[in-house]
Write a protein that holds these residues in place. Structure first.
Motif, PDB file in Angstrom:
ATOM      1  N   THR A 167       5.949   4.352  -4.506  1.00  0.00           N
ATOM      2  CA  THR A 167       6.190   3.637  -2.963  1.00  0.00           C
ATOM      3  C   THR A 167       7.285   2.758  -3.175  1.00  0.00           C
ATOM      4  OG1 THR A 167       4.068   3.815  -2.406  1.00  0.00           O
ATOM      5  CG2 THR A 167       5.313   2.258  -1.416  1.00  0.00           C
ATOM      6  N   TYR A 212       9.666   2.527  -5.430  1.00  0.00           N
ATOM      7  CA  TYR A 212      10.906   3.168  -5.758  1.00  0.00           C
ATOM      8  C   TYR A 212      11.372   3.815  -4.695  1.00  0.00           C
ATOM      9  CZ  TYR A 212      14.173   6.875  -7.411  1.00  0.00           C
ATOM     10  OH  TYR A 212      15.258   7.597  -7.612  1.00  0.00           O
ATOM     11  N   GLY A 213      10.400   4.456  -3.844  1.00  0.00           N
ATOM     12  CA  GLY A 213      10.898   4.969  -2.404  1.00  0.00           C
ATOM     13  C   GLY A 213      11.496   4.129  -1.415  1.00  0.00           C
ATOM     14  N   LEU A 214      10.803   2.981  -1.314  1.00  0.00           N
ATOM     15  CA  LEU A 214      11.333   1.913  -0.245  1.00  0.00           C
ATOM     16  C   LEU A 214      12.334   1.269  -0.610  1.00  0.00           C
ATOM     17  CD1 LEU A 214       7.920   0.231   0.412  1.00  0.00           C
ATOM     18  CD2 LEU A 214       8.998   1.947   2.132  1.00  0.00           C
ATOM     19  N   ALA A 239      15.152   3.536   1.126  1.00  0.00           N
ATOM     20  CA  ALA A 239      15.082   3.737   2.459  1.00  0.00           C
ATOM     21  C   ALA A 239      16.148   2.986   2.968  1.00  0.00           C
ATOM     22  CB  ALA A 239      13.839   3.272   2.903  1.00  0.00           C
ATOM     23  N   VAL A 287      10.086   5.594   7.353  1.00  0.00           N
ATOM     24  CA  VAL A 287       9.059   5.383   6.365  1.00  0.00           C
ATOM     25  C   VAL A 287       7.852   6.240   6.816  1.00  0.00           C
ATOM     26  CG1 VAL A 287       7.355   3.737   5.689  1.00  0.00           C
ATOM     27  CG2 VAL A 287       9.996   2.805   5.712  1.00  0.00           C
ATOM     28  N   GLN A 297       9.069  11.343   2.535  1.00  0.00           N
ATOM     29  CA  GLN A 297       8.056  11.605   1.382  1.00  0.00           C
ATOM     30  C   GLN A 297       7.639   9.756   1.115  1.00  0.00           C
ATOM     31  OE1 GLN A 297       9.689  13.379  -1.934  1.00  0.00           O
ATOM     32  NE2 GLN A 297       7.802  13.401  -2.970  1.00  0.00           N
ATOM     33  N   THR A 298       8.470   8.857   1.182  1.00  0.00           N
ATOM     34  CA  THR A 298       7.934   7.614   1.002  1.00  0.00           C
ATOM     35  C   THR A 298       6.775   7.285   1.812  1.00  0.00           C
ATOM     36  OG1 THR A 298      10.261   6.961   0.681  1.00  0.00           O
ATOM     37  CG2 THR A 298       8.826   5.406   0.920  1.00  0.00           C
ATOM     38  N   TRP A 301       3.724   8.706   0.094  1.00  0.00           N
ATOM     39  CA  TRP A 301       3.240   7.932  -1.139  1.00  0.00           C
ATOM     40  C   TRP A 301       2.686   6.571  -0.514  1.00  0.00           C
ATOM     41  CZ3 TRP A 301       2.730   9.878  -5.512  1.00  0.00           C
ATOM     42  CH2 TRP A 301       3.432  10.863  -5.909  1.00  0.00           C
TER      43      TRP A 301
END
Length: 316
Positions: free
Chosen positions: A150, A152-154, A157, A163, A167-168, A171
């Motif tokens: 999460t 890493y994904g944010l 973004a 969001v 995929q974030t 997660w």
């Protein structure tokens, strides 16, 4: 009402949420001071439960860091970059690539792992069985993995609306779900075990009761679980309430739910329990044999409770 909250600009949500977080943070600071007092008042250094005290300090430091970062981010979005950031303040708070935002989310994940880890640790101490905590440990590991992805994904973004769809968001939803189930399941196991401890020694009429402990543990679990469940619902509805609760309010609530266990038990503090009634004896077995056996059981269970931060002298 849901559509109104969803359409609310993120700068307005950030301002309102920071104010509410500041109020909750103030309560958490007072409760932190009270918790440290319960750990140290009239106790020697060797009697202090150091692991639990260390977690309390870390939760306080993380919540303080989160509060400071929120204030910095709020000042940047509403004052410093108000007229220079493309799209204005609303777009500023929707930009998850900022370092301040990544640090803030990392603090929340770390704080969640600490709080959930303490609950799992308490389960292991009172159950004294690895098999009982296998599932809670697996769920805790899932929280760590989902939380890491999460963050890493944010950090990659670029738009708040994505969001809820990319995929974030999956997660983030999984992270929230696993921390919800880990806390609820572990707290249930802990409360049940403490209740069985009371039932096993119920033949001794003491001044101490186990019901206040179970009630405090359940209340703390309900407070945290209700907050995380609200985040799950907001994500399912693509509601900006998830931004407010997940990024601002959940941080001090984690600390409050941890501290309230020790504060509420300290309020009920009383003297050491003493036998105040009679003990039924079996035919041919002396009274003092029952007294010695049951008091030994009480002592062993007192040791278990003390290991999870619940001092026997504070029970009523």
């Amino acid at each position: 009402m849901a559509s109104t909250v969803t359409d609310m600009p993120l700068d307005a949500v950030a301002l309102m949420s920071t104010v509410l977080e500041g109020i909750l943070y103030g309560f958490s600071v007072l409760m932190f001071i009270g918790t440290i007092w319960t750990f140290t008042y009239k106790k020697r250094m060797r009697e202090v439960n150091r692991p639990i005290a260390a977690v309390a300090v870390l939760l306080f430091l993380l919540s303080t860091m989160h509060m400071v970062v929120d204030i910095i981010q709020l000042e940047d979005g509403l004052v410093k970059y108000r007229n220079t950031f493309p799209g204005g303040p609303a777009a500023f708070f929707a930009d998850y690539t900022q370092e301040t935002y990544v640090v803030k989310v990392a603090a929340i994940v770390t704080q969640t792992l600490l709080a959930d880890g303490v609950v799992v640790y308490r389960c292991y101490i009172v159950w004294q069985s690895v098999r009982v905590v296998i599932l809670p440990c697996m769920m805790w590991c899932a929280v760590a993995v989902c939380g890491g992805f999460t963050v890493y994904g944010l950090s990659l973004a670029s738009d708040a609306n994505t969001v809820f769809t990319d995929q974030t968001g999956h997660w983030l939803t999984a992270y929230t779900f696993f921390t919800f189930t880990t806390n609820l399941f572990s707290s249930g196991l802990l409360a049940y075990r403490i209740w069985t401890i009371k039932r096993n020694i119920s033949r001794i009429h003491t001044r101490r009761g186990i019901r206040p402990i179970v009630r405090v543990l359940v209340d703390a679990a309900v407070l945290y679980s209700a907050t995380t469940f609200s985040v799950i619902i907001c994500f399912a509805l693509s509601n900006n309430g998830a931004y407010a609760i997940g990024n601002f309010l959940i941080n001090p609530i984690i600390s409050i739910s941890f501290y309230m266990v020790f504060i509420r038990i300290a309020i009920n503090k009383d003297t050491r329990p003493t036998v105040s009634g009679t003990v039924e004896t079996d035919r041919g077995i002396p009274l003092h044999y029952h007294m010695q056996t049951l008091q030994t059981a009480c002592k062993d269970n007192d040791i278990l409770l003390a290991k999870i931060g619940i001092h026997p002298a504070s029970l009523i």
